[in-house]
Design a protein around this motif. Structure first.
Motif, PDB file in Angstrom:
ATOM      1  N   TRP A  32       0.827  -1.206   0.000  1.00 45.60           N
ATOM      2  CA  TRP A  32       0.000   0.000   0.000  1.00 45.60           C
ATOM      3  C   TRP A  32       0.862   1.256   0.000  1.00 45.60           C
ATOM      4  O   TRP A  32       1.931   1.292   0.615  1.00 45.60           O
ATOM      5  N   GLY A  33       0.351   2.273  -0.665  1.00 48.39           N
ATOM      6  CA  GLY A  33       0.971   3.577  -0.587  1.00 48.39           C
ATOM      7  C   GLY A  33       0.522   4.313   0.662  1.00 48.39           C
ATOM      8  O   GLY A  33      -0.333   3.841   1.414  1.00 48.39           O
ATOM      9  N   GLN A  34       1.086   5.495   0.854  1.00 47.31           N
ATOM     10  CA  GLN A  34       0.800   6.265   2.062  1.00 47.31           C
ATOM     11  C   GLN A  34      -0.502   7.063   1.947  1.00 47.31           C
ATOM     12  O   GLN A  34      -1.008   7.552   2.960  1.00 47.31           O
ATOM     13  N   GLY A  35      -1.021   7.192   0.756  1.00 44.00           N
ATOM     14  CA  GLY A  35      -2.271   7.919   0.551  1.00 44.00           C
ATOM     15  C   GLY A  35      -2.024   9.342   0.076  1.00 44.00           C
ATOM     16  O   GLY A  35      -1.039   9.974   0.463  1.00 44.00           O
ATOM     17  N   THR A  36      -2.926   9.825  -0.756  1.00 43.92           N
ATOM     18  CA  THR A  36      -2.858  11.205  -1.232  1.00 43.92           C
ATOM     19  C   THR A  36      -4.265  11.801  -1.170  1.00 43.92           C
ATOM     20  O   THR A  36      -5.230  11.156  -1.574  1.00 43.92           O
ATOM     21  N   GLN A  37      -4.364  13.012  -0.663  1.00 40.27           N
ATOM     22  CA  GLN A  37      -5.664  13.644  -0.462  1.00 40.27           C
ATOM     23  C   GLN A  37      -6.179  14.241  -1.765  1.00 40.27           C
ATOM     24  O   GLN A  37      -5.452  14.972  -2.457  1.00 40.27           O
ATOM     25  N   VAL A  38      -7.420  13.937  -2.068  1.00 42.27           N
ATOM     26  CA  VAL A  38      -8.127  14.579  -3.184  1.00 42.27           C
ATOM     27  C   VAL A  38      -9.330  15.299  -2.592  1.00 42.27           C
ATOM     28  O   VAL A  38     -10.163  14.676  -1.927  1.00 42.27           O
ATOM     29  N   THR A  39      -9.414  16.595  -2.831  1.00 46.23           N
ATOM     30  CA  THR A  39     -10.525  17.402  -2.335  1.00 46.23           C
ATOM     31  C   THR A  39     -11.194  18.102  -3.506  1.00 46.23           C
ATOM     32  O   THR A  39     -10.525  18.810  -4.274  1.00 46.23           O
ATOM     33  N   VAL A  40     -12.492  17.872  -3.640  1.00 41.94           N
ATOM     34  CA  VAL A  40     -13.265  18.493  -4.710  1.00 41.94           C
ATOM     35  C   VAL A  40     -14.227  19.475  -4.063  1.00 41.94           C
ATOM     36  O   VAL A  40     -15.175  19.089  -3.381  1.00 41.94           O
TER      37      VAL A  40
END
Length: 121
Positions: A111-119
């Protein structure tokens, strides 16, 4: 040691686009499936899209027709092109790879560390 490094998240207005990238590196013998999951506050983590080494893809119903997953097998990289983004797409997006480090070790999840997507407007 295997690492999955994501990039490309950020803030975008409704109707906009983003492209996520995830590169796998380290001691990797073979990668089978790669994919993207997301987790929004108060919700369970869900599969967004996946792609196997042969190129077959699978998408969550909520993103069909808007998101496209692709993969560069030579670079162990997976991409997620997200178009027509909606506020409900807001989440932390995680890269996943089903891989093995030698020919005799079992398949395992990385797994990756995660990246935030905000719309949001």
């Amino acid at each position: 040691q295997v690492q999955l490094v994501e990039s490309g998240g950020g803030l975008v207005q409704p109707g906009g686009s983003l492209r996520l990238s995830c590169a796998a590196s380290g001691s990797i013998f073979s990668i089978n499936a790669m994919g993207w999951y997301r987790k929004a506050p108060g919700k369970e983590r869900e599969l967004v899209a996946s792609i196997i080494s042969g190129g077959s893809t699978n998408y969550a119903d909520s993103v069909k027709g808007r998101f496209t997953i692709s993969r560069d097998n030579a670079e162990n990289t997976v991409y997620l092109q997200m178009n027509s983004l909606k506020p409900e797409d807001t989440a932390v997006y995680y890269c996943n790879a089903v891989l093995r480090v030698t020919v005799v070790t079992p398949w395992d999840n990385a797994w990756g560390q995660g990246t935030q997507v905000t719309v949001s407007s």
